[in-house]
Structure formats: structure tokens, C-alpha cells
Design a protein around this motif. Structure first.
Motif, short mmCIF file in Angstrom:
data_model
loop_
_atom_site.label_atom_id
_atom_site.label_comp_id
_atom_site.label_asym_id
_atom_site.label_seq_id
_atom_site.Cartn_x
_atom_site.Cartn_y
_atom_site.Cartn_z
N UNK A 72 60.71 49.90 37.60
CA UNK A 72 60.13 49.88 39.44
C UNK A 72 58.76 50.29 39.24
N UNK A 73 57.66 50.01 38.79
CA UNK A 73 56.73 49.55 38.58
C UNK A 73 55.73 48.47 38.03
N UNK A 74 57.26 46.90 38.28
CA UNK A 74 56.84 45.67 38.02
C UNK A 74 56.10 45.20 38.81
N UNK A 75 55.98 45.69 40.01
CA UNK A 75 54.48 45.04 41.33
C UNK A 75 53.05 44.98 40.27
N UNK A 76 53.08 46.38 39.58
CA UNK A 76 51.55 46.33 38.93
C UNK A 76 51.17 45.62 37.37
N UNK A 77 52.90 45.69 37.12
CA UNK A 77 52.65 44.89 35.93
C UNK A 77 52.85 44.47 35.67
N UNK A 78 52.58 43.24 36.54
CA UNK A 78 52.92 42.02 35.83
C UNK A 78 51.91 41.22 35.69
N UNK A 79 52.65 39.96 35.19
CA UNK A 79 51.09 38.70 34.39
C UNK A 79 50.43 38.40 35.81
N UNK A 80 51.25 38.19 36.79
CA UNK A 80 50.32 36.90 37.77
C UNK A 80 49.16 38.40 37.95
N UNK A 81 49.77 39.48 38.92
CA UNK A 81 48.11 40.80 38.94
C UNK A 81 47.51 40.96 37.65
N UNK A 82 47.33 41.15 36.90
CA UNK A 82 46.81 41.25 35.58
C UNK A 82 45.88 40.41 35.25
N UNK A 83 46.62 39.02 35.43
CA UNK A 83 45.77 38.12 35.61
C UNK A 83 44.33 38.75 35.80
N UNK A 84 44.68 38.36 37.01
CA UNK A 84 43.40 38.29 38.14
C UNK A 84 42.39 39.77 37.98
N UNK A 85 43.09 40.74 37.39
CA UNK A 85 42.33 41.46 37.09
C UNK A 85 41.30 41.84 35.25
N UNK A 86 39.59 41.97 36.20
CA UNK A 86 39.45 42.17 34.57
C UNK A 86 39.64 43.20 33.90
#
Ligand code: NOJ
Ligand code: CA
Length: 545
Positions: free
Chosen positions: A426-440
Motif C-alpha cells: 500500500x505504501x507504493x505512492x510514497x516509495x517509488x522511483x519517480x517520487x524519490x528521484x525528486x526528493x534529495x
């Protein structure tokens, strides 16, 4: 050893891909080679050096590819040989090497070799597998147990004999004492070497040679730890005779010679999968003259309690057992183990990643760990793993769920309209490549930065390792050194602040913190590590320590 004598498999970082779960290229809910091809740029962006692909061969998928029915082709669900060749070529163009899985101990019961072996007691291929008579009372030839539960012997009513299966009943063990089996399996290795693969991960490598007399295993009196994890009845005996007979080393010496004969222009490697608790026996698979496996996988970090002293003890024990010249390696998890972020929690998963990428030896990263993926809850009706069905509590589906690429339905793994083969946490909306790529400050940014630092800091990629004494109990602190370059790694395994007092080290510069928020000069006489913080600190250069 100078850094230019170090080879790609020693300097590099390996990334393990479970092919069904990485990326679906043809919208059927199952990952495939086409999907992998589409994500090669991600892997080069991330900064890994090689990928190990779990089996992609034709298979009835009883054990998701670890039951091979043809060693020299690709399962149609996962792609075809032409796509594999293209993957290899495109990977090589990007300086990414490819290691494939070699399922050496057993085939599928649907492999033509087993089908032929099975036809009659006089079949020419009868002796390609391990067949034995029943005891006079009709019971199996001995007390050996399958890792997947129950007896390791299955009765064949047609020919009135038992065959051996160390894993699932549909994975009969090959008879490696038959020279024809060895010749046929070495031909398989040649087939892939000719196609230009860079190496093999050898599945259940120590299982191939059993006691020729098929003696009973002794009982595990007192319930000692005999396996690296609880496995139900499997732990009720000492596995002295069902695997690891000493002549196994002859096979691996010969396999190494075969790999070496193909290594003049392109170095080919063998990494063995062997869960052996006795470290001397484990290390024997490097070969007495370093002439067997390039590396047996080291599962020490998977099995150690997640405490600074236990982890340090494991690292030191492996360092101590290695013959001079034997190259270490580490893993935090794989397709058979709970994910690191679920085992130790998300905060400590950052410490684990810094540890993995700063120890001396080749790290293997499991897909998805770079974004901090968790184990999924698998509802009973979606269980896929045969082990989950036979040995309760040890199912491996939770760690095999689809890679989380973005926040769209199905995490960008397959189209929203298709059901993926396993559910997505269920936590994939926070833990994914696209989101994390933009978060330093994300786990992905941390992993990528650590990979970059490791690659560009010779002390980290190839230097020596020295553990540091007199540090707080909750900390594991060590030095890496090469040609005067010194890096101190300080890891806080607790949720409390810790203070290191290492006045003899003077001061240094924080290169990276697991929080990704400080790069500063620090005095090591009183160095504060925040809760769950790890730091790499570059010390002024010296001429050796
Ligand atoms: C070890 C593999 O990693 C595991 O997934 C598999 O079930 C067994 N070997 C049998 O091939
Ligand atoms: Ca697919």
C-alpha cells in the motif's frame, strides 16, 4: 593489491533482478526481459555495475523458474532469446555486466532429461537423476528431508523406485556423479558463455554431491541451529549426508577452468549460493588455491541480529576466515529473505545501505531495496510461492512484489487495467522511483549518492578494512584505507544519539550522512551521531595506518 589490479566483479556493485517483478513490457502483469531492457537506463543512472537476473528459462513455474525445463532458451512469458541477446548487448554498451542464474542441482520434472529418465529402470538417462529402491517396508531409502517440507524422496509407481528432490517434488535432483550429466550441464554453461554472459550465480551450489552411500542424517539432538532460518521439520536433523560431499569441489574446480578458458578477453565469474553455517566449510568453496568460486555468497548480514556488535562480529568472522586473495562480498537480502526495510525498519535500512556499500567486498543489492520497499501482505488467495504452501511462515512472496516505479495504479509496473502477478504494498505512492528521484533526502537519493561515493573513492571500493575499538555499544565504526586515503564509517544502530570519542583520529570531513543534510568538518574527539545516523568521514591522508 593496487586498485588497477582489481577486477570488475571486485570493484563493482551487483544488482539482483527478479525478472517476474521488475517491469512488465507486454501488459500481462508479469515482468519480462522487454521490461528490463526498457529500464537499463535507470540502472546506469543508479550507478550499478552488473545485474544478476534470477532464472528466465522455460519452466512450469512451480518454483518460479528454479524448476527449469530447458536450460538454453527463455520462457515465452519472460521473452525470447533474441530479446536476451539484445539485453546483453545493450547492457554491455552501458558497461553493465550480466550474471545469470544457473540452476545446477535439479531440473523441472518436465525437463526432457527427467521425462526420459522416468520411462523405465533401463532408460539410457535413468542414471541422470538420483533413483533408489524403497526400504523393505516400502518407505523411502533414507530419512533425508526436502527443504520444501516432507521427505526428499518421491515414489514413482510406474518404475517402483524413489527419486530424490532436495526442494519441491517437481524439482528432481540431477546425479552429478554421472559424467554425462556433467558434460550436458557444462554444455549449458558454454551455450551462455558463447552468447557473452559475464557470469553465473549458481543455485544451491553445495547440494550437487550427496553421500554416495545415501546414509541417514543424524537427528538434531537438542535442537541446535542447523540452518540459517527456521524451516519446520528440516531443522530436526543434521544435514551431514544430503549435500556437500567433498567431491563437490572437483566439479567447481572444473567449472572454474571452463570459465577461465573463456576469460581471456572477457572475464567470467561464478558466485555460489550456499547456506553453510560452518565458516571454514563455507570458505572452502573459494577453492584451496582460489580455483573454485570467485565468491560464495556471504549471507552473514542476512542472518546476524541487527545490533552493532553482532553485525561487526559477523563481518570480522568473514574477514578472518578468508584465505589471502579471497574476495569478500555482502548481501542484505534477496528473493528468499524478508526485505531489509521490513526486517530492520525504514530508519535502519539507511544504515544497512551505508554498511553494504562501504564494507570491503562486492555488494549485491536486491531490486527495490534502493527505494526502501517493504514486504507486502499477501492475502491467502494470492499466495504463489510453493514454500508458503508447504512450510507455514516462510513464504517468499512478500519480498517478490513488483518494483515500484511511480505513483500510478500498479506503481508503473504494469498498466492500471492489468492485475500484477503479486499485489503491490500500500505504501507504493510514497516509495517509488519517480517520487524519490525528486526528493534529495529519499532512500533512492541516499543509495545513488553512496554508489557514486563508493565508485569514486578508491579506499571505499577496494581499500582495506579495520574495525575501530572503544566506541559506544550501539555503534559499528570502521576504517577503509587505500594508499593513504582514509575513510571512517560510523554507524549508529540505535534510535538514540551516540557520541564517539576518538581524539587520536583528529578531525575529518563528513562526506555524507544517511540524513543527506550535512557535509562538514568534524572533531572526532567528540563526534555526535544522531539517532539512526551513519556517516562517512574522510580523514586527512596518511601513508598507511
Ligand atoms: C535457492 C533459490 O534462491 C530459491 O529461490 C529456490 O527455491 C531454491 N534455491 C531451489 O532452487
Ligand atoms: Ca509481461
Amino acid at each position: 593489491m593496487t586498485s588497477n589490479q582489481i577486477l570488475w566483479w571486485q570493484r563493482g556493485v551487483i544488482y539482483q533482478i527478479y525478472p517476474r517483478s521488475f517491469k512488465d513490457g507486454n501488459a500481462d502483469g508479469i515482468g519480462d526481459l522487454q521490461g528490463m531492457l526498457a529500464q537499463l537506463d535507470y540502472l546506469t543512472w543508479l550507478g550499478v555495475d552488473a545485474i544478476w537476473i534470477s532464472p528466465f528459462y522455460p519452466s512450469p513455474m512451480v518454483d518460479f523458474g528454479y524448476d527449469v525445463s530447458n536450460y538454453t532458451d527463455v520462457d515465452p512469458v519472460l521473452g525470447d532469446l533474441a530479446t536476451f541477446d539484445e539485453l546483453l548487448q545493450q547492457a554491455h554498451q552501458r558497461n553493465l555486466n550480466i550474471i545469470i542464474d544457473f540452476v545446477i542441482n535439479h531440473t523441472s520434472d518436465q525437463h526432457p532429461w527427467f521425462l526420459a529418465s522416468h520411462t523405465s529402470r533401463n532408460a539410457p538417462k535413468r542414471d541422470w537423476y538420483v533413483w533408489a529402491d524403497a526400504k523393505p517396508d516400502g518407505s523411502p531409502p533414507n530419512n533425508w528431508l526436502s527443504e520444501f517440507g516432507g521427505s526428499a524422496w518421491a515414489w514413482d509407481p510406474a518404475t517402483q523406485q524413489y527419486y530424490l528432490h532436495s526442494f519441491d517434488k517437481k524439482q528432481p535432483d540431477l546425479n552429478w556423479r554421472n559424467p554425462q550429466v556433467k558434460a550436458a550441464m557444462f554444455d549449458v554453461v558454454r551455450f551462455w558463455l558463447e552468447r557473452s554472459v559475464d557470469g553465473f550465480r549458481i543455485d544451491a551450489a553445495h547440494f550437487i554431491m550427496k553421500d554416495p552411500q545415501l546414509r541417514d542424517n543424524p537427528p538434531n539432538v537438542g535442537g541446535k541451529r542447523v540452518f540459517y532460518k527456521p524451516m519446520g521439520d528440516y531443522n530436526s536433523q543434521l544435514h551431514l549426508y544430503d549435500k556437500g560431499h567433498p567431491d563437490v569441489h572437483n566439479v567447481y574446480r572444473e567449472l572454474r577452468q571452463l570459465l577461465d578458458s573463456y576469460s581471456l578477453e572477457q572475464l567470467r565469474i561464478a558466485i555460489g549460493e550456499m547456506h553453510i553455517l560452518n565458516l571454514e566449510e563455507w570458505a572452502s568453496y573459494y577453492g584451496a588455491n582460489l580455483d573454485e568460486m570467485h565468491m560464495p555468497f556471504n549471507f552473514g548480514l542476512v542472518t546476524a541480529d541487527w545490533q552493532a556488535h553482532a553485525v561487526r562480529q559477523s563481518v570480522d568472522a568473514f574477514e578472518a576466515i578468508l584465505l589471502p586473495g579471497a574476495w569478500p562480498n555482502y548481501v542484505l537480502g534477496n528473493h528468499d529473505e524478508p526485505r531489509i526495510a521490513s526486517r530492520v525498519g525504514s530508519a535502519q535500512a539507511r544504515i544497512a545501505m551505508m554498511l553494504l556499500l562501504t564494507l570491503r567486498g562486492t555488494p549485491t543489492l536486491y531490486y527495490g531495496d534502493e527505494i526502501g520497499m517493504h514486504d507486502a501482505d499477501i492475502p491467502p488467495e494470492r499466495v504463489q510461492d510453493p514454500l508458503a504452501k508447504s512450510v507455514p511462515g516462510v513464504g517468499r512472496d512478500p519480498e517478490r512484489t513488483p518494483m515500484q516505479w511511480d505513483s500510478s495504479p500498479n506503481a508503473g509496473f504494469c498498466p492500471p487495467t492489468v492485475e500484477p502477478w503479486l499485489p503491490i504494498p500500500a505504501d507504493y505512492k510514497q516509495l517509488n522511483v519517480a517520487v524519490e528521484r525528486d526528493n534529495p533526502h529519499s532512500m533512492l537519493s541516499l543509495t545513488r549518492a553512496l554508489l557514486d561515493i563508493r565508485r569514486t573513492t578508491p579506499a571505499l571500493s577496494t581499500g582495506s578494512y579495520y574495525p575501530i575499538e572503544n566506541v559506544p555499544n550501539a555503534c559499528f565504526v570502521y576504517l577503509r584505507e587505500l594508499a593513504g586515503q582514509l575513510c571512517l564509517i560510523a554507524l549508529n544502530f540505535s534510535g538514540d544519539e551516540q557520541v564517539l570519542s576518538l581524539p587520536e583520529m583528529g578531525s575529518g570531513r563528513i562526506v555524507i550522512s544517511t540524513y543527506l543534510d550535512r557535509e562538514e568538518q568534524v572533531d572526532l574527539a567528540a563526534f555526535h551521531l544522531r539517532s539512526n545516523e551513519g556517516c562517512i568521514i574522510e580523514l586527512p591522508s596518511s601513508e598507511g595506518v
